[in-house]
Write a protein that holds these residues in place. Sequence first.
Motif, PDB file in Angstrom:
ATOM      1  N   PRO A  47      33.810 -35.838  -4.703  1.00  0.00           N
ATOM      2  CA  PRO A  47      34.680 -36.504  -5.691  1.00  0.00           C
ATOM      3  C   PRO A  47      34.051 -36.449  -7.087  1.00  0.00           C
ATOM      4  O   PRO A  47      34.758 -36.293  -8.087  1.00  0.00           O
ATOM      5  N   ASP A  82      34.821 -36.793   2.672  1.00  0.00           N
ATOM      6  CA  ASP A  82      35.655 -37.990   2.553  1.00  0.00           C
ATOM      7  C   ASP A  82      36.940 -37.563   1.836  1.00  0.00           C
ATOM      8  O   ASP A  82      37.024 -37.570   0.608  1.00  0.00           O
ATOM      9  N   ALA A  86      38.597 -39.887  -0.697  1.00  0.00           N
ATOM     10  CA  ALA A  86      37.954 -39.956  -2.018  1.00  0.00           C
ATOM     11  C   ALA A  86      38.222 -38.688  -2.824  1.00  0.00           C
ATOM     12  O   ALA A  86      38.435 -38.744  -4.048  1.00  0.00           O
ATOM     13  N   LYS A 120      41.904 -38.694  -3.960  1.00  0.00           N
ATOM     14  CA  LYS A 120      42.084 -39.708  -5.007  1.00  0.00           C
ATOM     15  C   LYS A 120      41.551 -39.186  -6.348  1.00  0.00           C
ATOM     16  O   LYS A 120      42.203 -39.336  -7.395  1.00  0.00           O
TER      17      LYS A 120
END
Length: 416
Positions: free
Chosen positions: A291, A329, A332, A335
Amino acid sequence: MRMLQTMRWFGPNDPVSLMDIRQAGCTGVVTALHQIPVGHVWTVDAIEQRRQLVEAQNGRYSSLHWAVVESLPVHEAIKKGLPSRDTYIENYKQSIRNLAFCGIKTVCYNFMPVLDWSRTNLNYVMPDGSRALRFVWEDFALFDLCILKRPGAEADYEPEVAQSARAQFATLSPERILELSSIVLLGLPGSEESFTLETFQELLNEYAQIGDAELRANLYYFIKEVAPVAQESGVNLCIHPDDPPRPLLGLPRVVSTEADLAQLMDACNVMANGITFCSGSLGIRPDNDLPGIVRRFGNRIHFIHLRTTRREEDPRNFHEADHLAGDVDMYAVVKAIVLEQQRRAQAGVGEPSIPMRPDHGHQMLDDLNKKTYPGYSAIGRLRGLAEIRGLEMGIRRSLAEQEAGSLVENVKVDAL
Ligand code: DNO
């Protein structure tokens, strides 16, 4: 303003059809002219022909468009920095201009010497019976030490690994030896050709004098030449990271970490010098903060591959996991992408609808009986795409609700 959903299509010989891709919910197609030898110019005619094939309208079905080229391959002379590289670079520039002329503005490439991605098993059986791609370091050592017998290979493996690879080799059936070699020697994705052991070793020998520093210099030389032309033509180039992101077979690899990406971005500071954010390849290394990479390279990410692997007991081994169930993830990551898209939309700069494809998928259901390109069967990718689509929608909605909630809160506070 969702991500632009796409799938890779290897062209008319791909057992997965354009109709399959459409019904998976995609509007974009990712393809390449695999039939053109590496280094030759992609002519306007050849590009147009492919574009028309992808975009053919019959009035009845929803339309598809050719969203991304993956890949416009880089000739080995460029990677090796040979005198002939300038001719190949000129050809590359011409292909970029021709693509731009045909309206295709996103071009993925990689800079891995000799090989593209590497695996040691294309049929790893998952607990649910589906099949996945897998990489086992010791099997790779076995190939290198006992099958290829690369001079100097010994130095690249710990003595225990080398010893156990040799012991295992003694027990392998000729079929498995053949299978392992053909997996490693598989040519470029989309091509039917693969290398022989002899030609492969010759290609490796040509890199004897090329270490990390030389390969980096050759990459930066290339990008400084081509990125300004891409910028001028309105094309975004986006480099695909190394897969796996570490040196193999004595070959250097220079696009494996965030620091590598930063150095490349700095080498030519234009938007057209961009990144294919591949969560699958970058995510193999636990030290890559995915991320964070999306946040830090935001505006230079022009194309996204979403996929994840799972590291095994020996963390150098991994297999490709379900799209939402690996080491990455994915919540994450998606997002961070959604926030980057919102940032672009607000700033009015850059393409908010970043093209994304579900990278690879398990061979499952009906596809277990079909022959497809490794990693590129229809149903596994459809599953991955569907999961990611749901995840993206959930994130968008909850962000919007949060924002609406905080607006209401502010109104309440203002009223007090
Ligand atoms: C594997 C792919 C790579 C990728 C190229 C891009 O499935 O992600 O082969 O297409 O490295 O140049």
